[in-house]
Write a protein that holds these residues in place. Sequence first.
Motif, PDB file in Angstrom:
ATOM      1  N   LEU A 223       0.835  -1.196   0.000  1.00 29.03           N
ATOM      2  CA  LEU A 223       0.000   0.000   0.000  1.00 29.03           C
ATOM      3  C   LEU A 223       0.872   1.249   0.000  1.00 29.03           C
ATOM      4  CD1 LEU A 223      -2.799  -0.920   2.580  1.00 29.03           C
ATOM      5  CD2 LEU A 223      -2.930  -0.954   0.080  1.00 29.03           C
ATOM      6  N   SER A 224       0.607   2.134  -0.934  1.00 35.17           N
ATOM      7  CA  SER A 224       1.314   3.413  -0.986  1.00 35.17           C
ATOM      8  C   SER A 224       0.602   4.424  -0.084  1.00 35.17           C
ATOM      9  CB  SER A 224       1.349   3.933  -2.421  1.00 35.17           C
ATOM     10  OG  SER A 224       0.044   4.245  -2.873  1.00 35.17           O
ATOM     11  N   TRP A 225       1.197   5.605   0.053  1.00 38.31           N
ATOM     12  CA  TRP A 225       0.601   6.655   0.894  1.00 38.31           C
ATOM     13  C   TRP A 225      -0.821   6.981   0.433  1.00 38.31           C
ATOM     14  CZ3 TRP A 225       1.034   9.028   5.371  1.00 38.31           C
ATOM     15  CH2 TRP A 225       0.392  10.261   5.566  1.00 38.31           C
ATOM     16  N   GLU A 226      -0.995   7.101  -0.877  1.00 40.97           N
ATOM     17  CA  GLU A 226      -2.314   7.464  -1.402  1.00 40.97           C
ATOM     18  C   GLU A 226      -3.350   6.376  -1.119  1.00 40.97           C
ATOM     19  OE1 GLU A 226       0.815   9.698  -3.460  1.00 40.97           O
ATOM     20  OE2 GLU A 226       0.493   7.553  -3.075  1.00 40.97           O
ATOM     21  N   GLN A 227      -2.907   5.132  -0.947  1.00 41.89           N
ATOM     22  CA  GLN A 227      -3.842   4.026  -0.730  1.00 41.89           C
ATOM     23  C   GLN A 227      -4.164   3.792   0.746  1.00 41.89           C
ATOM     24  OE1 GLN A 227      -1.404   1.195  -2.869  1.00 41.89           O
ATOM     25  NE2 GLN A 227      -2.870   1.116  -4.567  1.00 41.89           N
ATOM     26  N   LEU A 228      -3.400   4.433   1.626  1.00 38.80           N
ATOM     27  CA  LEU A 228      -3.716   4.336   3.052  1.00 38.80           C
ATOM     28  C   LEU A 228      -4.994   5.133   3.346  1.00 38.80           C
ATOM     29  CD1 LEU A 228      -0.236   4.916   4.754  1.00 38.80           C
ATOM     30  CD2 LEU A 228      -1.443   2.733   4.487  1.00 38.80           C
ATOM     31  N   GLY A 229      -5.787   4.625   4.244  1.00 39.61           N
ATOM     32  CA  GLY A 229      -6.971   5.381   4.622  1.00 39.61           C
ATOM     33  C   GLY A 229      -6.575   6.651   5.381  1.00 39.61           C
ATOM     34  N   GLU A 230      -7.460   7.608   5.399  1.00 40.25           N
ATOM     35  CA  GLU A 230      -7.170   8.886   6.071  1.00 40.25           C
ATOM     36  C   GLU A 230      -6.819   8.667   7.539  1.00 40.25           C
ATOM     37  OE1 GLU A 230      -9.345  13.217   6.935  1.00 40.25           O
ATOM     38  OE2 GLU A 230     -10.223  11.760   5.526  1.00 40.25           O
ATOM     39  N   HIS A 231      -7.488   7.717   8.183  1.00 39.93           N
ATOM     40  CA  HIS A 231      -7.211   7.426   9.593  1.00 39.93           C
ATOM     41  C   HIS A 231      -5.767   6.955   9.776  1.00 39.93           C
ATOM     42  CE1 HIS A 231      -7.695   5.998  13.681  1.00 39.93           C
ATOM     43  NE2 HIS A 231      -7.313   4.783  13.303  1.00 39.93           N
ATOM     44  N   HIS A 232      -5.302   6.042   8.896  1.00 36.36           N
ATOM     45  CA  HIS A 232      -3.936   5.533   8.993  1.00 36.36           C
ATOM     46  C   HIS A 232      -2.913   6.622   8.633  1.00 36.36           C
ATOM     47  CE1 HIS A 232      -5.304   1.617   9.970  1.00 36.36           C
ATOM     48  NE2 HIS A 232      -5.768   1.302   8.760  1.00 36.36           N
ATOM     49  N   GLN A 233      -3.264   7.475   7.704  1.00 40.41           N
ATOM     50  CA  GLN A 233      -2.371   8.591   7.371  1.00 40.41           C
ATOM     51  C   GLN A 233      -2.193   9.503   8.587  1.00 40.41           C
ATOM     52  OE1 GLN A 233      -4.063  10.530   3.955  1.00 40.41           O
ATOM     53  NE2 GLN A 233      -3.146   9.094   2.481  1.00 40.41           N
ATOM     54  N   ASP A 234      -3.285   9.806   9.267  1.00 44.13           N
ATOM     55  CA  ASP A 234      -3.204  10.664  10.465  1.00 44.13           C
ATOM     56  C   ASP A 234      -2.376  10.003  11.561  1.00 44.13           C
ATOM     57  OD1 ASP A 234      -4.754  12.580   9.242  1.00 44.13           O
ATOM     58  OD2 ASP A 234      -6.642  11.917  10.160  1.00 44.13           O
ATOM     59  N   ASP A 235      -2.578   8.682  11.754  1.00 43.66           N
ATOM     60  CA  ASP A 235      -1.796   7.952  12.760  1.00 43.66           C
ATOM     61  C   ASP A 235      -0.306   8.024  12.447  1.00 43.66           C
ATOM     62  OD1 ASP A 235      -3.979   7.281  14.249  1.00 43.66           O
ATOM     63  OD2 ASP A 235      -4.139   5.226  13.463  1.00 43.66           O
ATOM     64  N   PHE A 236       0.016   7.838  11.175  1.00 45.74           N
ATOM     65  CA  PHE A 236       1.426   7.887  10.795  1.00 45.74           C
ATOM     66  C   PHE A 236       2.036   9.250  11.111  1.00 45.74           C
ATOM     67  CE2 PHE A 236       4.585   9.349   7.746  1.00 45.74           C
ATOM     68  CZ  PHE A 236       5.576   8.405   7.921  1.00 45.74           C
ATOM     69  N   LEU A 237       1.354  10.309  10.712  1.00 43.84           N
ATOM     70  CA  LEU A 237       1.899  11.657  10.931  1.00 43.84           C
ATOM     71  C   LEU A 237       2.002  11.986  12.416  1.00 43.84           C
ATOM     72  CD1 LEU A 237       0.138  13.637   8.050  1.00 43.84           C
ATOM     73  CD2 LEU A 237       2.544  12.955   8.202  1.00 43.84           C
ATOM     74  N   ASN A 238       1.049  11.518  13.216  1.00 45.67           N
ATOM     75  CA  ASN A 238       1.133  11.762  14.658  1.00 45.67           C
ATOM     76  C   ASN A 238       2.378  11.100  15.245  1.00 45.67           C
ATOM     77  OD1 ASN A 238      -1.195  13.292  14.842  1.00 45.67           O
ATOM     78  ND2 ASN A 238      -2.527  11.502  15.174  1.00 45.67           N
ATOM     79  N   TYR A 239       2.631   9.862  14.841  1.00 47.01           N
ATOM     80  CA  TYR A 239       3.829   9.169  15.310  1.00 47.01           C
ATOM     81  C   TYR A 239       5.090   9.846  14.776  1.00 47.01           C
ATOM     82  CZ  TYR A 239       1.455   5.144  17.380  1.00 47.01           C
ATOM     83  OH  TYR A 239       0.704   4.323  18.193  1.00 47.01           O
ATOM     84  N   TRP A 240       5.090  10.156  13.503  1.00 48.20           N
ATOM     85  CA  TRP A 240       6.296  10.690  12.869  1.00 48.20           C
ATOM     86  C   TRP A 240       6.670  12.054  13.462  1.00 48.20           C
ATOM     87  CZ3 TRP A 240       7.258  14.901   9.503  1.00 48.20           C
ATOM     88  CH2 TRP A 240       8.532  14.889   8.911  1.00 48.20           C
ATOM     89  N   ASN A 241       5.690  12.864  13.772  1.00 46.66           N
ATOM     90  CA  ASN A 241       5.958  14.186  14.354  1.00 46.66           C
ATOM     91  C   ASN A 241       6.589  14.093  15.742  1.00 46.66           C
ATOM     92  OD1 ASN A 241       5.129  15.854  12.221  1.00 46.66           O
ATOM     93  ND2 ASN A 241       2.963  15.611  12.795  1.00 46.66           N
ATOM     94  N   LYS A 242       6.456  12.921  16.386  1.00 44.77           N
ATOM     95  CA  LYS A 242       7.056  12.718  17.710  1.00 44.77           C
ATOM     96  C   LYS A 242       8.357  11.923  17.633  1.00 44.77           C
ATOM     97  CE  LYS A 242       2.445  12.622  19.797  1.00 44.77           C
ATOM     98  NZ  LYS A 242       1.448  11.784  20.518  1.00 44.77           N
ATOM     99  N   ARG A 243       8.916  11.811  16.454  1.00 44.12           N
ATOM    100  CA  ARG A 243      10.125  11.002  16.235  1.00 44.12           C
ATOM    101  C   ARG A 243      11.314  11.575  17.001  1.00 44.12           C
ATOM    102  NH1 ARG A 243       9.510  14.613  12.318  1.00 44.12           N
ATOM    103  NH2 ARG A 243      11.308  15.582  11.279  1.00 44.12           N
ATOM    104  N   THR A 244      12.263  10.694  17.291  1.00 43.26           N
ATOM    105  CA  THR A 244      13.525  11.095  17.910  1.00 43.26           C
ATOM    106  C   THR A 244      14.619  10.988  16.856  1.00 43.26           C
ATOM    107  OG1 THR A 244      12.817  10.255  20.071  1.00 43.26           O
ATOM    108  CG2 THR A 244      15.185  10.604  19.730  1.00 43.26           C
ATOM    109  N   LEU A 245      15.345  12.059  16.612  1.00 42.23           N
ATOM    110  CA  LEU A 245      16.380  12.067  15.583  1.00 42.23           C
ATOM    111  C   LEU A 245      17.558  11.193  15.997  1.00 42.23           C
ATOM    112  CD1 LEU A 245      16.418  15.834  14.520  1.00 42.23           C
ATOM    113  CD2 LEU A 245      15.150  13.930  13.499  1.00 42.23           C
ATOM    114  N   THR A 246      18.107  10.509  15.035  1.00 40.09           N
ATOM    115  CA  THR A 246      19.326   9.727  15.231  1.00 40.09           C
ATOM    116  C   THR A 246      20.403  10.290  14.325  1.00 40.09           C
ATOM    117  OG1 THR A 246      18.835   8.115  13.487  1.00 40.09           O
ATOM    118  CG2 THR A 246      17.901   7.688  15.665  1.00 40.09           C
ATOM    119  N   GLU A 247      21.579   9.665  14.341  1.00 41.38           N
ATOM    120  CA  GLU A 247      22.680  10.168  13.512  1.00 41.38           C
ATOM    121  C   GLU A 247      22.364  10.083  12.022  1.00 41.38           C
ATOM    122  OE1 GLU A 247      27.396   9.723  13.900  1.00 41.38           O
ATOM    123  OE2 GLU A 247      26.414   7.868  13.268  1.00 41.38           O
TER     124      GLU A 247
END
Length: 369
Positions: A204-228
Amino acid sequence: MVRQQRKFKPRARTSRPLNLDSIGARDSQKIQPPIEDGMFWRIQPPLATRLYEKSALGYRNEDGSIRLTASEVLFCHWHRHLPLPSETWLENELQKNPRLIYEAIIMDVGRNGGEMIVPTVHRPSNLQIAWGVRWHRDRNHLKDKYQASVTTATTHDELDWLALLEWCRKCIDFELDSELFVIDDELDVTMYKLDLIEPKGNLLSWEQLGEHHQDDFLNYWNKRTLTESGSYVRVNQPWQWDQIGIDHMSGRVLRHEEDTYVQHMITQEVESSSDSKLMHDLLSRGLLLRPGFKYGCRWRVYDGDLNNSHAPWLIQPRLEAATTWEGVCLSVRLAEGVHKQWVCAIYDTGNWNYLRIQRWSPGRNTSTE
């Protein structure tokens, strides 16, 4: 250390001598040498008839004679007992065409086993899209259309990827295979088949993810911890976008290029780069991208879950691809050694094009698509 004795027979290296005992015209000779005819060499019937009708050699004139290129003259000298016009003929022809030796050897190797390769200089100008054309050994050149367009190169020739792409497109328009014969400094010939492919996957590509899953991904990604070299995302529920990140340490580890891709193509925080646009095209096809470090390329590309299948393709962006055929030969050889296909991604006319290059031999199609 004593060298271990070979347990196999090395491949025979072909060497074609010139028959200096049959130089020039002689009344005692059954076969007479060709006569210069502008940039070509003319042969009269009945030999001309046999060479043209049985071997697809030369261009037939209205009087039944044929005109040959210098490379065809050498082929006929080696295989049809045609005398050379003079002792200095080869040297004189090399002054006119410094690539004559390469072209003659390519014709000799390419015609091995009955294939018929003909220089396109004998064909109408609108059909001269490359150096030559090829009929398969079981076809009749007098009745059937040729099957392939043939171009030539040396290992040190500079590579023009856009010109190569345009040639492949023309071959598609003419319904022809695209075949490349590369000759090295040892005068050994390696043959390649080129084609344009459309790699597809089932993820499944980004466009094929449901809006709910897209929102979940962005919520997690925005809280990411940077690594090297990327970032780490702690997750407490199943990760829905399998194309991005690696499952590790009770979370998801993202490469730097994946974070950049999200910033460029998903959140659009900054202007997208060529690399991100290429990633987007590949991910939109349902593919999975993993680093190609071990294989000398940008990505190894899967058409599904990497735990269930091997990567069919090794993909290299044009700007990172080799600039000579020597480099391409290394890439293709490595890819096929691990049962993968080497592909160059080329952006042109608003679209990404995927040019596949595979080694090929007459009578054998190496395509594994």
